[in-house]
Write an enzyme that holds these catalytic residues in place. Structure first.
Site, mmCIF file in Angstrom:
data_model
loop_
_atom_site.group_PDB
_atom_site.id
_atom_site.type_symbol
_atom_site.label_atom_id
_atom_site.label_comp_id
_atom_site.label_asym_id
_atom_site.label_seq_id
_atom_site.Cartn_x
_atom_site.Cartn_y
_atom_site.Cartn_z
ATOM 1 C CG ASP A 36 37.789 38.241 -98.242
ATOM 2 O OD1 ASP A 36 38.759 38.603 -97.544
ATOM 3 O OD2 ASP A 36 37.673 38.515 -99.454
ATOM 4 C CG ASP A 38 39.572 44.427 -100.310
ATOM 5 O OD1 ASP A 38 38.774 45.365 -100.325
ATOM 6 O OD2 ASP A 38 40.742 44.527 -99.899
ATOM 7 C CG ASP A 235 37.071 37.559 -103.401
ATOM 8 O OD1 ASP A 235 37.457 37.582 -102.209
ATOM 9 O OD2 ASP A 235 37.689 38.120 -104.322
#
Length: 356
Positions: A36, A38, A235
């Site tokens: 991922d 961001d 995250d």
């Protein structure tokens, strides 16, 4: 796909990172690492400390990498340029965005040149044009579908036109439903928050959600692993980790973005990762990653229940404490409120923000 799709056993069930390779490194067990962006590689436009070096190390070792992002405000080529500008050499073909995936899905379902009402950034419009569809801005243009993605300039008038188009019968496609997106100042409203406005106005959900936690981005990336295994690094439990599990892929949660230790302890089964680390160092350093759940008594720690609370006692590496806490929290109704029984436990809980 013949990678590890369908293998949803936890890291602990497989024996944890110690079995990840001859040298004990987690990354050695995988042919492809899907990141991922961001909250993992960068926050908005600033690289997260250590991320550039970690990806550079993977490149230097000749390992395949890919990037899967729900952010629909940039095209794949723009994301690749952004990464390259940060020092992460990336090619557009390595980047999978929810905007591109939405455009491809609409291309397969609509006639060439069909009008699509776009709520979002120019990147989503560009992706639609690239597949032969015609972006429009008002319901009066009789769109064949509505495509909604994140855009920092999205306003009431955009949402109003989308609402009118959906009420008139246009199917509603959302690139993703992330409630927030990470930033150096803290979580900010994401596309899911904008989708919630239309959901409230229309009294229903989108017809199709394309991005994570739907598995399409990850399964597309995992095909590149061939017969090897794929590791997803994210995250967010509600998008990255749940999406990886839906795709049958192992996942590593890094604590550099949205989801924190308290959310991890409260996570339902479908949002539980195989591994946890503070950051991307966990890919290479066996001491910087832990398989979850661990054992309620292990790594120098012990976790017991006291009513609805978890009590941590002992001493040892903080990540081992988190693994022990997961073992008890996930197997009982206790937590995520945690109390310390020793000075070392107090320090460990403080490291994870669990000392409130």
């Amino acid at each position: 796909m013949t990678g590890n799709a369908g293998d949803t056993a936890s890291g602990a069930d497989r024996g944890g990172p110690d079995r990840a390779g001859a040298g004990g490194r987690l990354v050695d067990a995988y042919s492809l690492v899907v990141f991922d962006l961001d909250g993992v590689i960068y926050l908005i436009d600033r690289p997260i400390p250590g991320a550039v070096e970690a990806v550079g190390r993977l490149h230097a070792e000749g390992r395949a990498v890919a990037y899967a992002t729900n952010n629909a405000s940039r095209r794949s080529s723009e994301v690749a340029d952004l990464l390259t500008g940060m020092g992460v050499a990336a090619r557009p073909a390595e980047v999978l965005t929810s905007a591109a995936a939405t455009a491809e899905l609409l291309r397969d379902r609509l006639p060439e040149g069909a009008p699509v009402l776009v709520v979002g950034a120019e990147a989503l419009r560009a992706e639609l044009r690239a597949v032969g569809l015609r972006p429009v801005s008002t319901a009066d243009e009789e769109p064949a579908a509505v495509a909604q993605g994140y855009g920092p300039q999205v306003g009431w008038s955009d949402l109003a036109e989308a609402s009118l188009a959906v009420r008139a019968g246009a199917p509603w496609y959302a690139t993703n439903t992330d409630r927030t997106l990470p930033s150096p100042r803290g979580p900010l409203p994401g596309n899911g928050s904008l989708v919630a406005v239309l959901r409230t106005a229309l009294g229903r959900d989108p017809d199709v959600v394309v991005g994570k936690p739907e598995p399409a981005l990850f399964t597309t990336a995992a095909r590149r692993a061939g017969t090897g295994r794929t590791l997803v690094v994210g995250d967010r439990l509600d998008t990255d980790i749940e999406g990886a599990r839906r795709a049958g892929l192992d996942s590593l949660l890094v604590l550099t973005g949205v989801s924190d230790a308290a959310e991890l302890l409260a996570a339902p089964e479908e949002r539980r990762p195989a591994y946890v680390s503070f950051d991307l160092a966990g890919l290479f350093d066996p001491a910087a990653v832990v398989a979850v759940p661990g054992r309620a008594s292990g790594g120098g720690w012990s976790v017991t229940r006291a009513g609805a609370d978890l009590v941590l006692d002992g001493a040892g590496p903080p990540l081992e404490a988190l693994a022990a806490l997961c073992a008890t929290a996930w197997s009982t109704a206790a937590g995520p409120r945690v109390r310390a029984q020793s000075p070392a436990a107090e320090e460990a809980l403080a490291a994870f923000g669990l000392d409130d």
